[in-house]
Design an enzyme around this catalytic site. Structure first.
Site, short mmCIF file in Angstrom:
data_model
loop_
_atom_site.label_atom_id
_atom_site.label_comp_id
_atom_site.label_asym_id
_atom_site.label_seq_id
_atom_site.Cartn_x
_atom_site.Cartn_y
_atom_site.Cartn_z
N TYR A 57 -19.82 0.27 -3.22
CA TYR A 57 -20.24 -1.10 -2.95
C TYR A 57 -21.68 -1.12 -2.40
CZ TYR A 57 -15.17 -1.91 -3.06
OH TYR A 57 -13.84 -1.96 -3.42
N HIS A 126 -10.88 5.99 -5.67
CA HIS A 126 -11.20 4.63 -6.14
C HIS A 126 -10.69 4.37 -7.55
CE1 HIS A 126 -14.40 1.23 -5.50
NE2 HIS A 126 -13.28 0.78 -6.02
N SER A 205 -8.26 -8.62 -4.06
CA SER A 205 -8.36 -9.92 -4.75
C SER A 205 -7.06 -10.71 -4.69
CB SER A 205 -8.80 -9.73 -6.21
OG SER A 205 -10.09 -9.19 -6.29
N PRO A 206 -6.44 -10.83 -3.51
CA PRO A 206 -5.18 -11.58 -3.43
C PRO A 206 -5.36 -13.07 -3.65
CG PRO A 206 -5.96 -11.05 -1.23
CD PRO A 206 -6.86 -10.32 -2.19
N LEU A 207 -6.62 -13.53 -3.67
CA LEU A 207 -6.92 -14.94 -3.96
C LEU A 207 -7.56 -15.11 -5.33
CD1 LEU A 207 -8.21 -15.96 -0.43
CD2 LEU A 207 -6.09 -16.70 -1.53
N GLY A 210 -11.21 -15.38 -5.39
CA GLY A 210 -11.62 -16.66 -4.80
C GLY A 210 -11.24 -17.87 -5.62
#
Length: 328
Positions: A57, A126, A205-207, A210
């Site tokens: 990142y 990863h 990324s549980p949403l 976004g």
């Protein structure tokens, strides 16, 4: 402080919700380091202990950023630091995955320096290097555990057979994979193996990157350089169809006096006591909304209605090239 509960990832105890830090350095447009450090400190104050990063990142910037945040007095003791290795390339270069023993050690030493810590609490592969036996990769990680440089091991986007082979070499505490209302493919084969072996699940990324918050209604509204502009689910045609999911979530959320994002995140929390989502944000406002979602109670009827709201998702979660590196 908050009474945010804890959950177990294998033998590792963490807060029931973590903080994904990728967007503070990578993939989602411009960010501000001081704002990000303020959000990191606020997360720790709220009882969020699990801070998730990677050497990929921002080409190491994200680890350095977390290192700066944890250098403040008393902060390292509050945090469970999770980082990852495996992408041997730098941003803009062709994707290259390495899991050979020599690279594992070199990557760990570099992450320790950038983070400014003497050990990594949870160290993930990863992406699985398909050219190297996973036994070699995990064997090298086990040596780092024996030396005290790493405490617990994890894999990211690994398939069920890889999980079994890795766990046979050294206990795997956690699998980090994408999981949300609109990405549920691991429920069939991967999650049962995790539970059989006692491996916790850390959904990133549980949403839905976004999207399930309802804040994004067009790809053009995203900054240049935001990875979501090139993802199938944000493409014209798919995005409009997926907005119908958000509309249904907003209707259900309004009945409970919460946001669509909080409802979607609470759904993930209710998938098991071995599930620790790591929603990412750079802003304290959204951090606080996400933490509040961990306390939201949902009935069986609620869960069924929420799940049904996202029963038809348009588009793959990654482009074709990126999909080659998941469920390895």
């Amino acid at each position: 402080m908050t009474d945010l509960p804890t959950r177990r990832l294998g033998a590792l105890t963490v807060s029931a919700q973590g903080l994904g830090c990728m967007g503070m350095s990578h993939a989602y447009g411009t960010s501000d380091d001081e704002q990000s450090i303020g959000t990191l400190h606020r997360a720790l104050d709220l009882g969020v202990t699990l801070l998730d990063t990677s050497d990929f990142y921002g080409a190491g910037h994200n680890e350095e950023l977390i290192g700066r945040a944890l250098a403040a007095p008393g902060r390292r003791e509050q945090a469970v630091v999770a980082t990852k290795f495996g992408f041997a390339n730098r941003l803009g270069e062709p994707v290259r995955i390495r899991g050979d023993a020599a690279y594992v050690r070199r990557a760990c030493e570099a992450s320790l320096r950038r983070l400014g810590v003497d050990h990594i609490d949870l160290y993930y592969v990863h992406r699985v290097d398909r050219s190297v036996p996973v036994e070699e990769t995990v064997g090298a990680l086990a040596e780092l555990v024996a030396e005290g440089k790493v405490r617990h091991l994890g894999l990211s986007e690994a398939g069920p057979e890889t999980l079994r082979r890795a766990h046979a070499v050294h206990p795997i505490a956690a699998l980090q994979s994408e999981y949300s209302l609109w990405t549920r493919d691991l429920e069939a084969d991967v999650l049962p193996v995790c539970r059989e072996l006692g491996i916790g699940l850390v959904p990133f990324s549980p949403l839905g990157r976004g999207f399930l918050t309802g804040r994004y209604t067009s790809a053009q509204a995203l900054e240049d350089g935001d990875m979501r502009r090139s993802q199938p689910r944000f493409a014209d045609g798919n995005l409009e169809r997926n907005l119908a999911i958000v509309a249904r979530l907003e209707e259900l959320a309004a009945r409970k006096g919460v946001t669509a994002g909080q409802l979607a995140l609470a759904w993930v929390h209710h998938q098991g006591d071995d599930v620790v989502p790591i929603p990412g944000t750079r802003r304290r406002k959204y951090l606080e909304e996400n933490v509040a979602a961990a306390a939201l109670e949902l009935s069986a009827d609620d869960l069924a209605a929420i799940g049904a709201a996202a029963d038809e998702v348009a588009g793959a979660r990654y482009d074709e090239g990126s999909m080659k590196f998941v469920n390895g």
